[in-house]
Write an enzyme that holds these catalytic residues in place. Structure first.
Site, PDB file in Angstrom:
ATOM      1  N   TYR A 147       5.462  -6.682   8.851  1.00 38.04           N
ATOM      2  CA  TYR A 147       6.403  -6.538   7.412  1.00 38.04           C
ATOM      3  C   TYR A 147       5.666  -4.769   7.474  1.00 38.04           C
ATOM      4  CZ  TYR A 147       6.806  -5.055   2.758  1.00 38.04           C
ATOM      5  OH  TYR A 147       7.522  -4.716   1.578  1.00 38.04           O
ATOM      6  N   LYS A 151       7.384  -1.137   7.890  1.00 35.04           N
ATOM      7  CA  LYS A 151       7.362  -0.292   6.214  1.00 35.04           C
ATOM      8  C   LYS A 151       7.197   0.648   6.881  1.00 35.04           C
ATOM      9  CE  LYS A 151       9.022  -1.172   2.813  1.00 35.04           C
ATOM     10  NZ  LYS A 151      10.066  -1.111   2.581  1.00 35.04           N
TER      11      LYS A 151
END
Length: 345
Positions: A147, A151
């Site tokens: 993640y 991101k």
């Protein structure tokens, strides 16, 4: 600072069936916008000004068609997968959606002649450092979990695209997003566990603080950012932490929500070392055998054991942002909906 009105514009929202996306779509429709909703899932509601595109952001041609005629784009779609160790097929999917999906959207936006794009990033892009009250000058996170790494990569793409082909861009970095109707990540799973008699499980000492962002605060910031994406604005090409401005421990947050729901529940605190071992074993098994997907990750355990909160001074200055709802009231509102969901199970 001069602003560009969003009301009445033709806008596109990726991830429009998700919690953040659906709330943003509703706010845009209330402002008289024509909205192109983009999601792999079917439309969650109907409206004469809502045009739904049930597509995958990895499909370049489909994304290009969805962007036709759109002036303002809000990118909220992402896979929130925090594992560090996972089967390559799983990891590849996350990278393709979060990074290549963002690249597809940027290319399509420029080709369609869109003038502004607001990317919903996350405080996760800066986690793992001494982040106690840090501002946006803090370096990007070097976290290797899926993640935060994706991101960071997607936010970089968005900010680097600012000014390309007439497209102006910025990124909003919320904390843990919560509010009435949230069912997939925080509130929903916790309520379902409570109904089964499972205690509220927290990791670490209970002293670490983290940022949360009530949904109304996030949507307000997204709209403010879009309005300020005009030539010469300091917002162009910038990232902004947008939170409630009231960091709180994850366990305290959960227990306050349960208290507001009027439900009695035990809190089970798992020491960090034990939780990290459990998470590492779970991720290792998942990477080798492809199942089961572990319920906790190494990263989420660490997030519960270190301070991870930021300054919102820059958002206040450049966006005119001020949290509309504080955490106390946000938890109260969320608890009303959560109790209704609890009783319905």
């Amino acid at each position: 600072m001069s602003t560009g009105e969003v009301s009445g514009e033709r806008c596109l929202v990726t991830g429009s069936a998700g919690f953040t996306g659906s709330n943003l779509v509703g706010a845009l429709l209330d402002r008289g916008c024509i909205v192109h909703g983009v999601d792999k899932a079917p439309a969650t509601f109907e409206h004469p000004n809502l045009h739904w595109y049930q597509i995958d952001v990895r499909d370049r041609d489909a994304v290009r068609r969805a962007c036709e005629g759109v002036s303002t784009i809000f990118h909220t779609a992402a896979l929130i997968e925090t594992l560090t160790f996972a089967p390559e097929k799983f990891a590849k999917l996350v990278r393709e959606v979060n990074v290549e999906g963002t690249r597809n959207l940027l290319d399509a936006s420029i080709e369609a002649g869109a003038t502004r794009l607001v990317h919903t990033s996350s405080i996760i892009t800066a986690w793992g450092q001494d982040t106690r009250g840090s501002d946006e000058t803090i370096p990007y996170s070097t976290g290797e979990d899926l993640y935060s790494s994706t991101k960071v990569a997607s936010e970089r793409l968005v900010l680097e695209a600012n000014g390309r082909g007439g497209l102006l861009t910025c990124a909003i970095r919320p904390g843990g997003i919560y509010g009435p109707g949230e069912r997939n990540l925080m509130v929903g799973p916790m309520v379902e566990a409570l109904k089964q008699g499972i205690p509220v499980i927290t990791f670490g000492s209970g002293k670490a603080l983290i940022d949360y962002t009530y949904i109304d605060n996030l949507v307000d910031a997204q709209l403010r950012a879009a309005e300020r994406l005009v030539e010469g604005s300091p917002v162009c090409g910038q990232a902004y932490f947008v939170t409630d401005g009231q960091p709180i421990n994850t366990g305290a947050f959960s227990m306050k929500l349960v208290e507001n729901m009027g439900v009695r529940a035990r809190q089970l605190r798992v020491p960090s070392a034990v939780a990290r071992t459990m998470a590492a074993v779970g991720e290792g098994v998942f990477r080798v055998f492809g199942r089961p997907k572990p319920p906790i990750s190494i990263m989420t355990v660490r997030m519960c054991d270190i301070d991870n909160y930021f300054s919102i001074v820059k958002a206040k200055r450049d966006l005119g942002y001020e949290p509309l709802v504080d955490t106390h009231e946000g938890l109260r509102r969320t608890a009303v909906d959560a109790r209704e969901y609890y009783d319905s199970l």
